[in-house]
Write an enzyme that holds these catalytic residues in place. Structure first.
Site, PDB file in Angstrom:
ATOM      1  N   ASN A  82      17.122  52.619  39.273  1.00 22.83           N
ATOM      2  CA  ASN A  82      15.756  53.116  39.510  1.00 22.83           C
ATOM      3  C   ASN A  82      15.593  54.567  39.084  1.00 22.83           C
ATOM      4  O   ASN A  82      14.649  54.922  38.379  1.00 22.83           O
ATOM      5  CB  ASN A  82      15.418  53.039  41.008  1.00 22.83           C
ATOM      6  CG  ASN A  82      15.371  51.615  41.491  1.00 22.83           C
ATOM      7  OD1 ASN A  82      14.833  50.751  40.812  1.00 22.83           O
ATOM      8  ND2 ASN A  82      15.960  51.355  42.647  1.00 22.83           N
ATOM      9  N   ARG A  88      27.808  49.693  35.153  1.00 19.79           N
ATOM     10  CA  ARG A  88      28.731  48.579  35.401  1.00 19.79           C
ATOM     11  C   ARG A  88      28.621  47.537  34.300  1.00 19.79           C
ATOM     12  O   ARG A  88      29.597  47.033  33.781  1.00 19.79           O
ATOM     13  CB  ARG A  88      28.338  47.891  36.723  1.00 19.79           C
ATOM     14  CG  ARG A  88      29.211  48.219  37.877  1.00 19.79           C
ATOM     15  CD  ARG A  88      28.718  47.519  39.110  1.00 19.79           C
ATOM     16  NE  ARG A  88      27.267  47.581  39.245  1.00 19.79           N
ATOM     17  CZ  ARG A  88      26.640  47.646  40.401  1.00 19.79           C
ATOM     18  NH1 ARG A  88      27.336  47.659  41.529  1.00 19.79           N
ATOM     19  NH2 ARG A  88      25.324  47.675  40.476  1.00 19.79           N
ATOM     20  N   LYS A 147      20.459  62.305  55.990  1.00 17.93           N
ATOM     21  CA  LYS A 147      19.604  63.414  55.527  1.00 17.93           C
ATOM     22  C   LYS A 147      19.516  64.499  56.604  1.00 17.93           C
ATOM     23  O   LYS A 147      19.474  65.696  56.281  1.00 17.93           O
ATOM     24  CB  LYS A 147      18.212  62.869  55.186  1.00 17.93           C
ATOM     25  CG  LYS A 147      18.250  61.917  53.985  1.00 17.93           C
ATOM     26  CD  LYS A 147      16.976  61.119  53.863  1.00 17.93           C
ATOM     27  CE  LYS A 147      17.018  60.174  52.682  1.00 17.93           C
ATOM     28  NZ  LYS A 147      15.876  59.247  52.666  1.00 17.93           N
ATOM     29  N   GLY A 167      11.448  56.534  44.940  1.00 17.84           N
ATOM     30  CA  GLY A 167      10.846  56.047  43.700  1.00 17.84           C
ATOM     31  C   GLY A 167      11.562  56.690  42.520  1.00 17.84           C
ATOM     32  O   GLY A 167      11.939  57.861  42.582  1.00 17.84           O
TER      33      GLY A 167
HETATM   34  P1  NAP Z   1      20.323  51.657  41.650  1.00 14.14           P
HETATM   35  O1  NAP Z   1      18.975  51.291  41.158  1.00 14.14           O
HETATM   36  O2  NAP Z   1      21.061  50.689  42.506  1.00 14.14           O
HETATM   37  O3  NAP Z   1      21.233  51.990  40.367  1.00 14.14           O
HETATM   38  C1  NAP Z   1      22.597  52.214  40.459  1.00 14.14           C
HETATM   39  C2  NAP Z   1      23.159  52.399  39.042  1.00 14.14           C
HETATM   40  O4  NAP Z   1      24.528  52.766  39.161  1.00 14.14           O
HETATM   41  C3  NAP Z   1      23.108  51.138  38.178  1.00 14.14           C
HETATM   42  O5  NAP Z   1      22.748  51.455  36.868  1.00 14.14           O
HETATM   43  C4  NAP Z   1      24.538  50.612  38.226  1.00 14.14           C
HETATM   44  O6  NAP Z   1      24.985  50.015  37.015  1.00 14.14           O
HETATM   45  C5  NAP Z   1      25.329  51.896  38.381  1.00 14.14           C
HETATM   46  N1  NAP Z   1      26.555  51.651  39.119  1.00 14.14           N
HETATM   47  C6  NAP Z   1      26.690  51.259  40.411  1.00 14.14           C
HETATM   48  N2  NAP Z   1      27.991  51.118  40.712  1.00 14.14           N
HETATM   49  C7  NAP Z   1      28.683  51.395  39.598  1.00 14.14           C
HETATM   50  C8  NAP Z   1      30.073  51.420  39.261  1.00 14.14           C
HETATM   51  N3  NAP Z   1      30.993  51.082  40.166  1.00 14.14           N
HETATM   52  N4  NAP Z   1      30.430  51.769  38.011  1.00 14.14           N
HETATM   53  C9  NAP Z   1      29.495  52.091  37.083  1.00 14.14           C
HETATM   54  N5  NAP Z   1      28.168  52.087  37.335  1.00 14.14           N
HETATM   55  C10 NAP Z   1      27.785  51.749  38.561  1.00 14.14           C
HETATM   56  O7  NAP Z   1      20.287  53.029  42.451  1.00 14.14           O
HETATM   57  P2  NAP Z   1      19.068  54.094  42.533  1.00 14.14           P
HETATM   58  O8  NAP Z   1      17.993  53.567  43.409  1.00 14.14           O
HETATM   59  O9  NAP Z   1      18.737  54.562  41.175  1.00 14.14           O
HETATM   60  O10 NAP Z   1      19.769  55.276  43.373  1.00 14.14           O
HETATM   61  C11 NAP Z   1      20.761  56.103  42.780  1.00 14.14           C
HETATM   62  C12 NAP Z   1      21.148  57.212  43.769  1.00 14.14           C
HETATM   63  O11 NAP Z   1      19.998  58.031  44.037  1.00 14.14           O
HETATM   64  C13 NAP Z   1      21.646  56.736  45.128  1.00 14.14           C
HETATM   65  O12 NAP Z   1      22.654  57.611  45.601  1.00 14.14           O
HETATM   66  C14 NAP Z   1      20.422  56.830  46.021  1.00 14.14           C
HETATM   67  O13 NAP Z   1      20.745  57.021  47.379  1.00 14.14           O
HETATM   68  C15 NAP Z   1      19.774  58.085  45.446  1.00 14.14           C
HETATM   69  N6  NAP Z   1      18.327  58.153  45.687  1.00 14.14           N
HETATM   70  C16 NAP Z   1      17.547  57.117  45.315  1.00 14.14           C
HETATM   71  C17 NAP Z   1      16.177  57.174  45.531  1.00 14.14           C
HETATM   72  C18 NAP Z   1      15.278  56.033  45.107  1.00 14.14           C
HETATM   73  O14 NAP Z   1      14.062  56.141  45.299  1.00 14.14           O
HETATM   74  N7  NAP Z   1      15.795  54.968  44.521  1.00 14.14           N
HETATM   75  C19 NAP Z   1      15.625  58.315  46.169  1.00 14.14           C
HETATM   76  C20 NAP Z   1      16.456  59.374  46.530  1.00 14.14           C
HETATM   77  C21 NAP Z   1      17.815  59.281  46.280  1.00 14.14           C
HETATM   78  P3  NAP Z   1      24.382  48.599  36.463  1.00 14.14           P
HETATM   79  O15 NAP Z   1      22.976  48.936  36.078  1.00 14.14           O
HETATM   80  O16 NAP Z   1      25.210  48.267  35.299  1.00 14.14           O
HETATM   81  O17 NAP Z   1      24.478  47.659  37.602  1.00 14.14           O
END
Ligand code: NAP
Length: 443
Positions: A25, A57, A215, A317
């Site tokens: 995301n 991944r 947080k 987001g």
């Molecule tokens: P996400 O959509 O689940 O994406 C995770 C990404 O990391 C994917 O591209 C995945 O690869 C990759 N990944 C996961 N495990 C891996 C591994 N072992 N080796 C290599 N790649 C790996 O996560 P997100 O929502 O973007 O969130 C990312 C971070 O930002 C988190 O720490 C979250 O707490 C933080 N955050 C998110 C938000 C939000 O609104 N989403 C807000 C604030 C903070 P694949 O695509 O190949 O599966």
């Protein structure tokens, strides 16, 4: 239209290599902005930020943004080894932790949004970054797009923060807002949040308060210049908040919010400590945080000189969170261009974390009692015997079963005195049930 004037001072020969770990995301939006806004970012940084690779991944997993396939790799370790700046957006503990440590040991500045990792093992990462003289930034870890950590750490570093109250989890704010505006029960509001994509299929981390607790630990550490871990945070989620609680709160002029609270307390001997806690809280409807609706976040900061400040915006987001990540990236890159060490944490405070029993707040207590003469007096006596004074009494009678609903709002009292009061009251023969005990802030 891009209104940025491209800075002629940009040293076009200087290029900083950026490795992105994770392309979900947030990561996919960060990659998009890095590629689309390359000139603007170069003008603001003083060097070009070249996205050299994206660690994932599965290389061919579907993505929100179309990106050059040759950027993707499953070998994140090699990617990190050759980078000046590493952005960790994988989430989870491993391999994110090892990759961040590897990045700082290779001399790269790191930007992350990983609150779970920081709350669990932040100090190890901060120490390693300090040792290596690199910056570790994490604005996106708390309240998504809202600039809150840098204002607390930098803008307020000449002031003394006394209290921070935050709505830092959009999922629970959406659910409580839904319950407040429609009268829905928790389960129905959660189902609606899941249908709209505000809650995950497994909502435990949000509804049990764990995400907000991570947080809260980060906010408390920066606000009070002391390390706090998840173990220091008292945590209570929203699963026990009923439609009846919400209706009673509304009736008395309150709204219920899940708050992350960090406040400095001084005991009778003059010793200071910090209470860090997450729990459903009643707020007067006129409090600025009461106006935070839906999945929005806000953090309300009280400081000795600045007074009251409120920071409001989108707490999650992909694109909003990417804004916070890019802000950290540009700031870290500027430091590399201009020289000088970064600042990761601040640990000059040395104030102990206090147990929940030491915190003092007002309380809203709901009771179902027998509708008999003298009941109110007996209940009031128990409060008084335990040193808890009552601010407000409300009673509604049910003619069906000769019982009465009592809603009591107390003045500020200690958690221990309130617990003793509730224990004694529940023993009274005229009390059929203690229907709720909720903390109140902002009165
Ligand atoms: P996400 O959509 O689940 O994406 C995770 C990404 O990391 C994917 O591209 C995945 O690869 C990759 N990944 C996961 N495990 C891996 C591994 N072992 N080796 C290599 N790649 C790996 O996560 P997100 O929502 O973007 O969130 C990312 C971070 O930002 C988190 O720490 C979250 O707490 C933080 N955050 C998110 C938000 C939000 O609104 N989403 C807000 C604030 C903070 P694949 O695509 O190949 O599966």
């Amino acid at each position: 239209m891009n209104t940025d004037v491209v800075n002629t001072d940009v040293n076009e020969t200087k290029t900083l290599k950026v490795a992105l770990l994770g392309c979900g995301n947030v990561g996919s939006q960060v990659a998009r902005i890095l590629l689309e806004d390359a000139d603007t970012l170069a003008a603001r940084t003083g060097a070009r930020l070249e996205l050299v690779g994206i660690g994932v991944r599965t290389i061919d997993a579907p993505r929100d943004v179309e990106l050059p396939r040759e950027l993707f790799t499953t070998d994140s370790e090699s990617l990190v080894a050759g980078a000046d700046l590493v952005i960790e957006l994988m989430g989870g503990i491993e391999p994110a932790r090892s990759l961040i440590l590897s990045a700082v040991r290779h001399g790269a500045c790191v930007v992350t949004g990983n609150k779970a990792l920081l709350a669990q093992d932040g100090p190890t990462l901060y120490e390693e970054a300090d040792k290596a003289g690199v910056q570790l930034s994490y604005e996106a870890a708390v309240a998504g797009a809202i600039p809150i950590l840098r204002p607390i750490r930098d803008s307020l570093s000449g002031d003394r923060i006394t209290r921070v109250l935050g709505i830092v989890n959009g999922t629970t704010n959406f659910i409580l807002d839904q319950m407040d505006s429609t009268g829905a029960q928790f389960e129905d509001a959660l189902a609606e949040a899941q249908r709209l994509g505000y809650a995950e299929a497994d909502p435990t981390a949000d509804v049990e308060g764990h995400d907000a607790a991570a947080k809260a630990a980060i906010l408390a550490a920066l606000s009070f210049h002391t390390r706090f871990s998840l173990d220091d945070v008292y945590c209570e989620g929203i699963t026990k908040v009923s439609a009846t609680d919400i209706a009673a709160a509304k009736d008395a002029g309150f709204v219920i919010k899940l708050l992350a609270i960090a406040e400095k307390l001084t005991d009778d001997a003059g010793d200071e400590g910090v209470s860090v806690r997450v729990h459903p809280t009643l707020l007067p409807r006129e409090h600025p945080l009461a106006a935070v609706r839906g999945a929005f976040n806000a953090v309300f900061v009280e400081a000795e000189n600045a007074g009251e400040l409120m920071f409001y915006g989108q707490g999650a987001g992909g694109t909003p969170t990417a804004s916070a990540v890019l802000g950290d990236l540009v700031s870290a890159a500027r430091r590399i261009v201009l020289g000088g060490p970064g600042r990761t944490e601040t640990t000059t405070g040395h104030v102990p974390a206090l147990p929940i029993s030491a915190s003092r707040t007002s309380y809203h207590v709901g009771l179902r009692v027998a509708d008999q003469p003298g009941v109110l007096a007996r209940i009031a006596q128990v409060f008084s015997d335990n040193g808890v004074s009552i601010e407000l009494f409300r009673q509604s009678i049910s003619s069906a079963d000769q019982s009465a609903e009592l809603r009591i709002v107390t003045h500020r009292a200690s958690e221990a005195d309130l617990a003793a009061t509730v224990a004694s009251i529940s023993q009274l023969d005229v009390v059929q049930d203690v229907t709720s005990v909720l903390r109140v802030e902002g009165v």
